[in-house]
Scaffold this motif. Structure first.
Motif, PDB file in Angstrom:
ATOM      1  N   LEU A   1      -1.587  17.219 -91.646  1.00 17.82           N
ATOM      2  CA  LEU A   1      -0.620  16.162 -91.911  1.00 17.82           C
ATOM      3  C   LEU A   1      -1.294  14.796 -91.784  1.00 17.82           C
ATOM      4  CD1 LEU A   1       2.427  17.537 -89.907  1.00 17.82           C
ATOM      5  CD2 LEU A   1       2.055  17.628 -92.382  1.00 17.82           C
ATOM      6  N   PRO A   2      -0.844  13.817 -92.539  1.00 17.74           N
ATOM      7  CA  PRO A   2      -1.427  12.469 -92.410  1.00 17.74           C
ATOM      8  C   PRO A   2      -1.241  11.935 -91.006  1.00 17.74           C
ATOM      9  CG  PRO A   2      -0.046  12.644 -94.372  1.00 17.74           C
ATOM     10  CD  PRO A   2       0.206  13.883 -93.566  1.00 17.74           C
ATOM     11  N   MET A   3      -2.243  11.220 -90.501  1.00 18.19           N
ATOM     12  CA  MET A   3      -2.142  10.637 -89.159  1.00 18.19           C
ATOM     13  C   MET A   3      -1.247   9.407 -89.201  1.00 18.19           C
ATOM     14  SD  MET A   3      -6.029  11.006 -87.721  1.00 18.19           S
ATOM     15  CE  MET A   3      -5.620  10.285 -86.144  1.00 18.19           C
ATOM     16  N   SER A   4      -0.474   9.246 -88.160  1.00 15.22           N
ATOM     17  CA  SER A   4       0.431   8.104 -88.066  1.00 15.22           C
ATOM     18  C   SER A   4      -0.272   6.913 -87.415  1.00 15.22           C
ATOM     19  CB  SER A   4       1.655   8.474 -87.227  1.00 15.22           C
ATOM     20  OG  SER A   4       1.273   8.678 -85.873  1.00 15.22           O
ATOM     21  N   GLY A   5       0.400   5.773 -87.472  1.00 15.71           N
ATOM     22  CA  GLY A   5      -0.148   4.596 -86.798  1.00 15.71           C
ATOM     23  C   GLY A   5      -0.328   4.834 -85.312  1.00 15.71           C
ATOM     24  N   LYS A   6       0.625   5.545 -84.704  1.00 16.83           N
ATOM     25  CA  LYS A   6       0.520   5.826 -83.267  1.00 16.83           C
ATOM     26  C   LYS A   6      -0.646   6.752 -82.961  1.00 16.83           C
ATOM     27  CE  LYS A   6       5.330   4.938 -82.003  1.00 16.83           C
ATOM     28  NZ  LYS A   6       6.574   5.483 -81.409  1.00 16.83           N
ATOM     29  N   ASP A   7      -0.949   7.672 -83.889  1.00 10.47           N
ATOM     30  CA  ASP A   7      -2.110   8.554 -83.694  1.00 10.47           C
ATOM     31  C   ASP A   7      -3.395   7.732 -83.631  1.00 10.47           C
ATOM     32  OD1 ASP A   7      -0.575  10.873 -83.711  1.00 10.47           O
ATOM     33  OD2 ASP A   7      -0.713  11.090 -85.896  1.00 10.47           O
ATOM     34  N   PHE A   8      -3.558   6.821 -84.588  1.00 10.44           N
ATOM     35  CA  PHE A   8      -4.745   5.965 -84.577  1.00 10.44           C
ATOM     36  C   PHE A   8      -4.750   5.040 -83.363  1.00 10.44           C
ATOM     37  CE2 PHE A   8      -5.083   6.974 -89.178  1.00 10.44           C
ATOM     38  CZ  PHE A   8      -6.420   7.336 -89.197  1.00 10.44           C
ATOM     39  N   PHE A   9      -3.568   4.570 -82.975  1.00 14.26           N
ATOM     40  CA  PHE A   9      -3.472   3.719 -81.784  1.00 14.26           C
ATOM     41  C   PHE A   9      -3.983   4.472 -80.559  1.00 14.26           C
ATOM     42  CE2 PHE A   9      -1.105   2.544 -77.959  1.00 14.26           C
ATOM     43  CZ  PHE A   9      -1.436   1.206 -77.852  1.00 14.26           C
ATOM     44  N   ASN A  10      -3.562   5.724 -80.395  1.00 14.92           N
ATOM     45  CA  ASN A  10      -4.007   6.517 -79.244  1.00 14.92           C
ATOM     46  C   ASN A  10      -5.511   6.757 -79.280  1.00 14.92           C
ATOM     47  OD1 ASN A  10      -1.419   6.721 -78.145  1.00 14.92           O
ATOM     48  ND2 ASN A  10      -0.941   8.581 -79.307  1.00 14.92           N
ATOM     49  N   LEU A  11      -6.057   6.953 -80.483  1.00 12.28           N
ATOM     50  CA  LEU A  11      -7.516   7.090 -80.600  1.00 12.28           C
ATOM     51  C   LEU A  11      -8.209   5.801 -80.176  1.00 12.28           C
ATOM     52  CD1 LEU A  11      -7.917   9.003 -84.006  1.00 12.28           C
ATOM     53  CD2 LEU A  11      -8.384   9.888 -81.700  1.00 12.28           C
TER      54      LEU A  11
ATOM     55  N   ASP B   1     -11.799  -0.206 -85.023  1.00 13.50           N
ATOM     56  CA  ASP B   1     -11.556   0.541 -86.259  1.00 13.50           C
ATOM     57  C   ASP B   1     -10.229   1.296 -86.189  1.00 13.50           C
ATOM     58  OD1 ASP B   1     -13.899  -0.337 -87.399  1.00 13.50           O
ATOM     59  OD2 ASP B   1     -15.054   1.465 -86.887  1.00 13.50           O
ATOM     60  N   ASN B   2      -9.987   1.944 -85.052  1.00 13.55           N
ATOM     61  CA  ASN B   2      -8.765   2.734 -84.918  1.00 13.55           C
ATOM     62  C   ASN B   2      -7.518   1.857 -84.849  1.00 13.55           C
ATOM     63  OD1 ASN B   2      -9.255   5.762 -84.680  1.00 13.55           O
ATOM     64  ND2 ASN B   2     -10.848   4.942 -83.339  1.00 13.55           N
ATOM     65  N   PHE B   3      -7.597   0.743 -84.118  1.00 16.27           N
ATOM     66  CA  PHE B   3      -6.439  -0.154 -84.065  1.00 16.27           C
ATOM     67  C   PHE B   3      -6.163  -0.765 -85.445  1.00 16.27           C
ATOM     68  CE2 PHE B   3      -7.673  -0.743 -79.400  1.00 16.27           C
ATOM     69  CZ  PHE B   3      -6.738   0.193 -78.979  1.00 16.27           C
TER      70      PHE B   3
ATOM     71  N   ASN C   1      -4.064  -4.627 -78.146  1.00 15.04           N
ATOM     72  CA  ASN C   1      -5.227  -3.865 -77.701  1.00 15.04           C
ATOM     73  C   ASN C   1      -6.469  -4.185 -78.513  1.00 15.04           C
ATOM     74  OD1 ASN C   1      -4.587  -1.544 -75.530  1.00 15.04           O
ATOM     75  ND2 ASN C   1      -2.762  -1.962 -76.735  1.00 15.04           N
ATOM     76  N   ARG C   2      -6.283  -4.479 -79.809  1.00 15.39           N
ATOM     77  CA  ARG C   2      -7.455  -4.895 -80.597  1.00 15.39           C
ATOM     78  C   ARG C   2      -7.970  -6.229 -80.079  1.00 15.39           C
ATOM     79  NH1 ARG C   2      -7.202  -5.321 -87.115  1.00 15.39           N
ATOM     80  NH2 ARG C   2      -6.067  -7.234 -86.593  1.00 15.39           N
TER      81      ARG C   2
END
Length: 299
Positions: free
Chosen positions: A29-39, A54-56, A72-73
């Motif tokens: 499934l496509p990653m969500s904004g929150k998924d990238f935020f957690n990364l 990059d992730n933020f 966080n960025r």
């Protein structure tokens, strides 16, 4: 970072359906904004700030209203010294959430690093309107006060920071006492400054900064023996500290140990030269020439 796109698979009609069900791989499934935020948060925790950025950024590209990603960025940019970008991110976070205390705190730090101390104070003032007991805002505002030469205001803010701090680790207490001591030192309140540096050393005896500051206070108050002791301790902890050699050289010159003083000043010049501190290097050479000229004239 890569996004996972839906994979479209085609199969021949001869394939039996039961086999097809087992053969088809799981579709990511496509990653969500929150998924990238957690990364991004995970990357921050391990100190990989470029990867965190990059992730933020991916998170923001997916969800431009994710204020925490901007905040966080901003932190990651601060760690890398990109203060303009950090301030921009915190400003965006505040547009999304005008009551974000972390965004005010971090943007204040960005302004401070950029040398805009008044702007930093304004952000800390706004933070304290929302969260009046945030010791970090008082401490950071104290740093901005000090940079502006407002030493009494800095002392008042450091006092508030200590009152509101709660359980800090010993190194954090040492930082506050060190900075309050410096404000007293600038006001020539030497005994009070020395008392604060005593406390800083008590909380963090392995930090050369407390000994150096106390040594300077002792030097300026005429207590050369105590100053010599403190600069010796600095050099035991940080053997290539050009400033400690410089000030120990001044102390030794004051007590009449010209040969030892010259050796310290020459060592200070060597340290400054090796570290590329050009102005300090040139000033040290100038002082050495003045001393040699003075001694020659006396002789």
């Amino acid at each position: 970072m890569y996004r996972f796109d839906k994979i479209v698979l085609s199969f021949g009609f001869a394939v039996v359906l039961s086999v097809l069900l087992f053969a088809v791989p799981a579709i990511a499934l496509p990653m969500s904004g929150k998924d990238f935020f957690n990364l991004g948060v995970t990357a921050m925790q391990r100190g990989d700030y470029p990867d965190a950025i990059d992730n933020f950024t991916e998170a923001i590209d997916i969800d431009a209203n994710l204020g925490a990603a901007y905040s966080n960025r901003c932190l990651a940019y601060l760690q890398l010294g990109n203060y303009d970008l950090a301030a921009e991110d915190c400003s965006q976070a505040l547009r999304l959430n005008p009551r974000s205390t972390e965004a005010y705190l971090n943007r204040g730090l960005a302004w401070y690093r950029l040398g805009d101390y008044q702007a930093a104070k304004l952000d800390y003032n706004e933070l304290l309107k929302i969260k009046p007991y945030d010791f970090r805002a008082y401490y950071n505002r104290g740093l901005a006060d000090f940079a502006l030469g407002e030493y009494q205001e800095a002392i008042a803010d450091y006092n508030h920071s200590l009152l509101q701090s709660g359980p800090l680790d010993r190194a954090q207490f040492a930082e506050i006492y060190n900075d309050r001591g410096l404000a007293h030192l600038m006001l020539k309140n030497f005994p009070v400054a020395i008392s604060d540096f005593d406390l800083a050393i008590r909380f963090n005896s392995g930090d050369a900064r407390g000994y150096f500051n106390r040594g300077c206070a002792c030097l300026y108050s005429g207590n050369y023996i105590m100053a010599l002791r403190d600069f010796n301790q600095v050099l035991a902890l940080t053997p290539n500290d050009g400033q400690a050699y410089f000030y120990r050289g001044l102390v030794r010159y004051q007590i009449g140990s010209q040969y030892a003083a010259m050796a310290d000043l020459q060592k200070a010049a060597e340290c400054f030269c090796n570290q590329g501190v050009t102005i300090a290097y040139q000033k040290t050479l100038q002082l050495i020439r003045q001393i040699l000229s003075s001694d020659s004239a006396i002789g």
